[in-house]
Write a protein that holds these residues in place. Structure first.
Motif, PDB file in Angstrom:
ATOM      1  N   TYR A  83      -4.502   8.135 -11.549  1.00 51.55           N
ATOM      2  CA  TYR A  83      -5.455   7.434 -10.694  1.00 51.55           C
ATOM      3  C   TYR A  83      -4.758   6.302  -9.935  1.00 51.55           C
ATOM      4  N   GLN A  84      -3.895   5.564 -10.622  1.00 53.96           N
ATOM      5  CA  GLN A  84      -3.173   4.470  -9.964  1.00 53.96           C
ATOM      6  C   GLN A  84      -2.245   5.002  -8.869  1.00 53.96           C
ATOM      7  N   GLU A  85      -1.577   6.123  -9.155  1.00 53.92           N
ATOM      8  CA  GLU A  85      -0.713   6.723  -8.126  1.00 53.92           C
ATOM      9  C   GLU A  85      -1.539   7.159  -6.920  1.00 53.92           C
ATOM     10  N   ALA A  86      -2.698   7.780  -7.194  1.00 50.25           N
ATOM     11  CA  ALA A  86      -3.573   8.221  -6.106  1.00 50.25           C
ATOM     12  C   ALA A  86      -4.061   7.026  -5.298  1.00 50.25           C
ATOM     13  N   ARG A  87      -4.346   5.943  -5.987  1.00 49.46           N
ATOM     14  CA  ARG A  87      -4.808   4.727  -5.309  1.00 49.46           C
ATOM     15  C   ARG A  87      -3.712   4.179  -4.391  1.00 49.46           C
ATOM     16  N   LYS A  88      -2.467   4.154  -4.901  1.00 46.09           N
ATOM     17  CA  LYS A  88      -1.345   3.659  -4.089  1.00 46.09           C
ATOM     18  C   LYS A  88      -1.129   4.527  -2.857  1.00 46.09           C
ATOM     19  N   LYS A  89      -1.385   5.841  -2.993  1.00 48.93           N
ATOM     20  CA  LYS A  89      -1.190   6.758  -1.870  1.00 48.93           C
ATOM     21  C   LYS A  89      -2.442   6.874  -1.010  1.00 48.93           C
ATOM     22  N   ILE A  91      -5.392   8.218  -1.597  1.00 47.70           N
ATOM     23  CA  ILE A  91      -5.981   9.558  -1.619  1.00 47.70           C
ATOM     24  C   ILE A  91      -7.496   9.419  -1.694  1.00 47.70           C
ATOM     25  N   LYS A  92      -8.177  10.028  -0.758  1.00 51.48           N
ATOM     26  CA  LYS A  92      -9.643   9.941  -0.681  1.00 51.48           C
ATOM     27  C   LYS A  92     -10.281  10.820  -1.749  1.00 51.48           C
ATOM     28  N   GLY A  93     -11.406  10.377  -2.293  1.00 51.82           N
ATOM     29  CA  GLY A  93     -12.158  11.147  -3.278  1.00 51.82           C
ATOM     30  C   GLY A  93     -11.589  11.091  -4.683  1.00 51.82           C
ATOM     31  N   ARG A  94     -10.663  10.196  -4.937  1.00 53.34           N
ATOM     32  CA  ARG A  94     -10.006  10.131  -6.244  1.00 53.34           C
ATOM     33  C   ARG A  94     -10.958   9.754  -7.372  1.00 53.34           C
ATOM     34  N   ALA A  95     -12.009   9.004  -7.050  1.00 62.31           N
ATOM     35  CA  ALA A  95     -12.946   8.556  -8.086  1.00 62.31           C
ATOM     36  C   ALA A  95     -13.714   9.722  -8.704  1.00 62.31           C
ATOM     37  N   SER A  96     -13.920  10.775  -7.944  1.00 57.57           N
ATOM     38  CA  SER A  96     -14.682  11.917  -8.462  1.00 57.57           C
ATOM     39  C   SER A  96     -13.782  13.036  -8.997  1.00 57.57           C
ATOM     40  N   MET A  97     -12.467  12.843  -8.952  1.00 51.08           N
ATOM     41  CA  MET A  97     -11.538  13.885  -9.411  1.00 51.08           C
ATOM     42  C   MET A  97     -11.301  13.810 -10.911  1.00 51.08           C
ATOM     43  N   LEU A 102      -6.512  15.228  -9.848  1.00 51.78           N
ATOM     44  CA  LEU A 102      -5.696  14.065  -9.495  1.00 51.78           C
ATOM     45  C   LEU A 102      -4.213  14.421  -9.487  1.00 51.78           C
ATOM     46  N   GLU A 103      -3.791  15.141 -10.522  1.00 56.39           N
ATOM     47  CA  GLU A 103      -2.379  15.529 -10.614  1.00 56.39           C
ATOM     48  C   GLU A 103      -1.972  16.377  -9.418  1.00 56.39           C
ATOM     49  N   GLN A 104      -2.830  17.325  -9.049  1.00 54.77           N
ATOM     50  CA  GLN A 104      -2.543  18.183  -7.909  1.00 54.77           C
ATOM     51  C   GLN A 104      -2.492  17.372  -6.613  1.00 54.77           C
ATOM     52  N   ALA A 105      -3.426  16.469  -6.428  1.00 58.27           N
ATOM     53  CA  ALA A 105      -3.484  15.657  -5.206  1.00 58.27           C
ATOM     54  C   ALA A 105      -2.276  14.724  -5.114  1.00 58.27           C
ATOM     55  N   VAL A 106      -1.909  14.115  -6.219  1.00 58.41           N
ATOM     56  CA  VAL A 106      -0.779  13.186  -6.223  1.00 58.41           C
ATOM     57  C   VAL A 106       0.531  13.935  -5.961  1.00 58.41           C
TER      58      VAL A 106
END
Length: 111
Positions: A83-89, A91-97, A102-106
């Protein structure tokens, strides 16, 4: 602790490993076993024991192995880490992933 032949250094090493394992959630009995095996393997690799198995001598030291495998753990990165990595990048919609999403998106965002 478990062995009378251990030096003060190995006693400290045993206590540190055991305490770390217990702190990370391992049961005290299992933590004691893992710590004792790790210390005995280190002793064998450094020529401090009378007998040593061939595999103990040929395997990489625990410190090196831990350094290579740190941050991956038994199940890879935690949800919070992802989640922290997604936040730094950003990435939209991370809260519902979930964790897999999350791993796939990151990982997709690394490219």
């Amino acid at each position: 602790m478990p062995q009378a032949a251990w030096s003060a250094k190995r006693e400290r090493q045993f206590k540190h490993i055991k305490d770390s394992l217990v702190k990370s959630g391992r049961k005290p009995g299992l933590a004691t076993e893992i710590a004792a095996r790790t210390v005995n393997k280190e002793r064998a690799q450094h020529g401090e024991s009378l007998e040593a198995s061939k595999t103990s001598l040929q395997d990489m030291p625990a410190g090196r192995r831990g350094g290579l495998h740190s941050h991956s753990g038994p199940a890879g990165r935690t949800y919070a880490q992802l989640y922290q990595e997604a936040r730094k990048k950003n990435i939209k919609g991370r809260a519902s992933m979930n964790k897999a999403a999350l791993e796939q998106a990151v990982d997709k965002g690394k490219g």
